[in-house]
Design a protein around this motif. Structure first.
Motif, PDB file in Angstrom:
ATOM      1  N   ASP A 262       0.816  -1.211   0.000  1.00  0.00           N
ATOM      2  CA  ASP A 262       0.000   0.000   0.000  1.00  0.00           C
ATOM      3  C   ASP A 262       0.853   1.266   0.000  1.00  0.00           C
ATOM      4  N   LEU A 263       2.048   1.179   0.576  1.00  0.00           N
ATOM      5  CA  LEU A 263       2.956   2.332   0.613  1.00  0.00           C
ATOM      6  C   LEU A 263       3.822   2.434  -0.643  1.00  0.00           C
ATOM      7  N   GLY A 264       3.629   1.511  -1.569  1.00  0.00           N
ATOM      8  CA  GLY A 264       4.398   1.542  -2.805  1.00  0.00           C
ATOM      9  C   GLY A 264       5.822   1.035  -2.662  1.00  0.00           C
ATOM     10  N   LEU A 265       6.031   0.138  -1.725  1.00  0.00           N
ATOM     11  CA  LEU A 265       7.388  -0.334  -1.415  1.00  0.00           C
ATOM     12  C   LEU A 265       7.645  -1.760  -1.883  1.00  0.00           C
ATOM     13  N   ALA A 266       6.760  -2.310  -2.704  1.00  0.00           N
ATOM     14  CA  ALA A 266       6.874  -3.720  -3.076  1.00  0.00           C
ATOM     15  C   ALA A 266       8.193  -4.037  -3.760  1.00  0.00           C
ATOM     16  N   GLN A 267       8.775  -3.089  -4.491  1.00  0.00           N
ATOM     17  CA  GLN A 267      10.008  -3.350  -5.230  1.00  0.00           C
ATOM     18  C   GLN A 267      11.268  -3.104  -4.405  1.00  0.00           C
ATOM     19  N   SER A 268      11.149  -2.365  -3.315  1.00  0.00           N
ATOM     20  CA  SER A 268      12.350  -1.983  -2.559  1.00  0.00           C
ATOM     21  C   SER A 268      12.452  -2.648  -1.190  1.00  0.00           C
ATOM     22  N   VAL A 269      11.342  -3.237  -0.723  1.00  0.00           N
ATOM     23  CA  VAL A 269      11.354  -3.920   0.572  1.00  0.00           C
ATOM     24  C   VAL A 269      11.182  -5.415   0.344  1.00  0.00           C
ATOM     25  N   THR A 270      12.099  -6.204   0.904  1.00  0.00           N
ATOM     26  CA  THR A 270      12.069  -7.659   0.757  1.00  0.00           C
ATOM     27  C   THR A 270      11.727  -8.295   2.092  1.00  0.00           C
ATOM     28  N   PHE A 271      10.693  -9.117   2.097  1.00  0.00           N
ATOM     29  CA  PHE A 271      10.369  -9.914   3.281  1.00  0.00           C
ATOM     30  C   PHE A 271      11.023 -11.283   3.098  1.00  0.00           C
ATOM     31  N   ALA A 272      12.126 -11.482   3.814  1.00  0.00           N
ATOM     32  CA  ALA A 272      12.947 -12.682   3.610  1.00  0.00           C
ATOM     33  C   ALA A 272      12.460 -13.879   4.400  1.00  0.00           C
ATOM     34  N   GLY A 273      11.547 -13.671   5.357  1.00  0.00           N
ATOM     35  CA  GLY A 273      11.095 -14.775   6.189  1.00  0.00           C
ATOM     36  C   GLY A 273      12.124 -15.119   7.252  1.00  0.00           C
ATOM     37  N   ALA A 274      11.848 -16.200   7.963  1.00  0.00           N
ATOM     38  CA  ALA A 274      12.758 -16.645   9.021  1.00  0.00           C
ATOM     39  C   ALA A 274      14.023 -17.223   8.404  1.00  0.00           C
ATOM     40  N   VAL A 275      15.152 -16.911   9.019  1.00  0.00           N
ATOM     41  CA  VAL A 275      16.458 -17.369   8.543  1.00  0.00           C
ATOM     42  C   VAL A 275      17.112 -18.173   9.665  1.00  0.00           C
ATOM     43  N   PRO A 276      17.662 -19.351   9.371  1.00  0.00           N
ATOM     44  CA  PRO A 276      18.363 -20.104  10.414  1.00  0.00           C
ATOM     45  C   PRO A 276      19.447 -19.262  11.075  1.00  0.00           C
ATOM     46  N   ASN A 277      19.618 -19.458  12.383  1.00  0.00           N
ATOM     47  CA  ASN A 277      20.591 -18.657  13.124  1.00  0.00           C
ATOM     48  C   ASN A 277      21.988 -18.743  12.536  1.00  0.00           C
ATOM     49  N   ALA A 278      22.332 -19.887  11.969  1.00  0.00           N
ATOM     50  CA  ALA A 278      23.672 -20.052  11.400  1.00  0.00           C
ATOM     51  C   ALA A 278      23.908 -19.129  10.218  1.00  0.00           C
ATOM     52  N   GLN A 279      22.837 -18.686   9.552  1.00  0.00           N
ATOM     53  CA  GLN A 279      22.976 -17.829   8.377  1.00  0.00           C
ATOM     54  C   GLN A 279      22.905 -16.339   8.701  1.00  0.00           C
ATOM     55  N   LEU A 280      22.553 -15.991   9.919  1.00  0.00           N
ATOM     56  CA  LEU A 280      22.381 -14.582  10.263  1.00  0.00           C
ATOM     57  C   LEU A 280      23.666 -13.762  10.127  1.00  0.00           C
ATOM     58  N   PRO A 281      24.822 -14.247  10.573  1.00  0.00           N
ATOM     59  CA  PRO A 281      26.022 -13.415  10.423  1.00  0.00           C
ATOM     60  C   PRO A 281      26.303 -13.027   8.966  1.00  0.00           C
ATOM     61  N   GLN A 282      26.183 -13.976   8.062  1.00  0.00           N
ATOM     62  CA  GLN A 282      26.414 -13.676   6.650  1.00  0.00           C
ATOM     63  C   GLN A 282      25.415 -12.640   6.155  1.00  0.00           C
ATOM     64  N   LEU A 283      24.168 -12.783   6.554  1.00  0.00           N
ATOM     65  CA  LEU A 283      23.140 -11.845   6.123  1.00  0.00           C
ATOM     66  C   LEU A 283      23.420 -10.443   6.660  1.00  0.00           C
ATOM     67  N   LEU A 284      23.758 -10.338   7.938  1.00  0.00           N
ATOM     68  CA  LEU A 284      24.025  -9.026   8.523  1.00  0.00           C
ATOM     69  C   LEU A 284      25.233  -8.369   7.874  1.00  0.00           C
TER      70      LEU A 284
END
Length: 394
Positions: A262-284
């Motif tokens: 509704d805010l027009g952010l569909a192309q710039s905001v990604t909802f990645a869902g839950a990520v395993p804790n082991a992958q969080l450092p790489q993502l951050l």
């Protein structure tokens, strides 16, 4: 022979790469060299009834038919009860099953000390267990049980648990103030959970040249993701912005995804869902700025500390966070991050724009944040505090 301790919790890794918070296990595995650690946690579909994880003996109790065991995990008990009040019908079964299982384990392994995470229900279970099989009791509150459970009955029950406990630990100074009227000063300690800032949550990518904003957490009211979306939309109407990643899952995800559209952010905001804790450092490490837009929920629930702030700092993100009491234990405005008034999307937008436009400031805040996090919140110090506390009680 190592003394046996029994850890009661409603949140614990259910399997490898479980995205649910793993801090209780991280503490237990660091205590395992000195103690025979037995963890009692709720069972759920897909989890084993018994297993050994990193030398920690995990026992999971059933409290209903497997398909109906929906009280714990995936957002926490308090949030689930608020969204689906009928789950309260399971509370007596949950409580009795946990108490009976705790009593059996206490007898079988001659438990020398009980550590209950969350005052209700685990602290309550541990208090009653102590009437049957006395042992020193340590109760740790993580926030929701202090802030989100209010009213006469809840206060009375928490008071009984605090009185029965040999020691009460909380994860921030703000929480110590919140419970100070009910807990004797000589019992109360501030002892936050830790983060592995030596090997896992480390800055593996250069600070300079990073782009992108990230939020990590459960998609529930107190996390304030709606505030972040409004702030981001305000800026997006005025200028080009790096992308925003929303990492996590929860009951508000459909509503927040709809809000982003509704805010027009569909192309710039990604909802990645839950990520395993082991992958969080790489993502951050792929992001420049971590936003922690927490608010006080309608129920009163709020952050007890917010370890994701520490994790982001360890990975080299500059942090922008709500100016809530507990978060001030981690973020010092203008020194190792930026604070903004909770629920104020305009103030958040100003802070985001400031760091986007000032790369030198962003890198300096990230550097200071990483140094402070390693000094104050690494697991080496956190585990030592609990090890020393247990030693004084045994």
């Amino acid at each position: 022979m190592k003394p046996a301790i029994l850890v009661l919790t409603s949140t614990y890794p259910r399997w490898a790469n479980d995205p649910d918070p793993g801090f209780v296990h991280e503490l237990c595995r660091r205590l395992a060299p000195d103690y025979e650690v037995h963890v009692l946690a709720p069972h759920c579909r897909g989890a084993q009834r018994r297993e050994t994880m990193d030398a920690v003996h995990v026992h999971r109790f059933r409290y209903f038919l497997t398909s109906g065991q929906q009280l714990a995990y995936d957002g926490g008990m308090l949030t689930k009860l608020q969204l689906r009040p009928w789950l309260a019908l399971l509370l007596p079964l949950f409580f009795c099953a946990q108490l009976f299982s705790a009593w059996r384990l206490s007898r079988r392994y001659r438990v020398a000390l009980v550590h209950a995470h969350w005052v209700i229900p685990q602290g309550l279970v541990a208090w009653l267990l102590g009437l049957l099989r006395p042992a020193p009791l340590v109760v740790t509150s993580h926030g929701a049980d202090v802030y989100g459970l209010r009213g006469g009955l809840a206060s009375y029950l928490k008071g009984r648990v605090y009185t029965a406990a040999s020691a009460v630990t909380v994860v921030s100074r703000a929480m110590a103030e919140a419970v100070g009227a009910q807990v004797a000063a000589d019992k109360l300690q501030v002892a936050p959970m830790g983060v592995d800032l030596q090997q896992r949550f480390v800055a593996s990518a250069p600070l300079a040249g990073r782009e992108g904003l990230v939020f990590v957490g459960r998609l529930v009211e107190k996390k304030g993701v709606d505030v972040l979306l409004r702030a981001y939309a305000h800026l997006a109407r005025q200028r080009a912005l790096p992308g925003l990643s929303i990492v996590g899952d929860g009951p508000l995800r459909p509503e927040l995804e709809g809000m982003a559209r509704d805010l027009g952010l569909a192309q710039s905001v990604t909802f990645a869902g839950a990520v395993p804790n082991a992958q969080l450092p790489q993502l951050l490490n792929r992001h420049a700025i971590a936003v922690v837009p927490s608010v006080v929920a309608a129920s009163g629930d709020q952050e007890g500390l917010g370890l994701v702030t520490v994790e982001a700092m360890g990975c080299g993100c500059a942090v922008i966070a709500s100016d809530l009491p507990a978060i001030r234990d981690v973020v010092r405005d203008g020194r190792n991050g930026l604070l903004f008034a909770p629920a104020d999307a305009g103030a958040l937008a100003v802070a985001i724009e400031r760091l986007i436009d000032d790369d030198a400031l962003r890198c300096e805040l990230a550097r200071q944040g990483g140094e402070g996090a390693r000094r104050d919140f690494d697991w080496s110090g956190a585990a030592r505090r609990y090890r020393e506390l247990f030693a004084t009680l045994l």
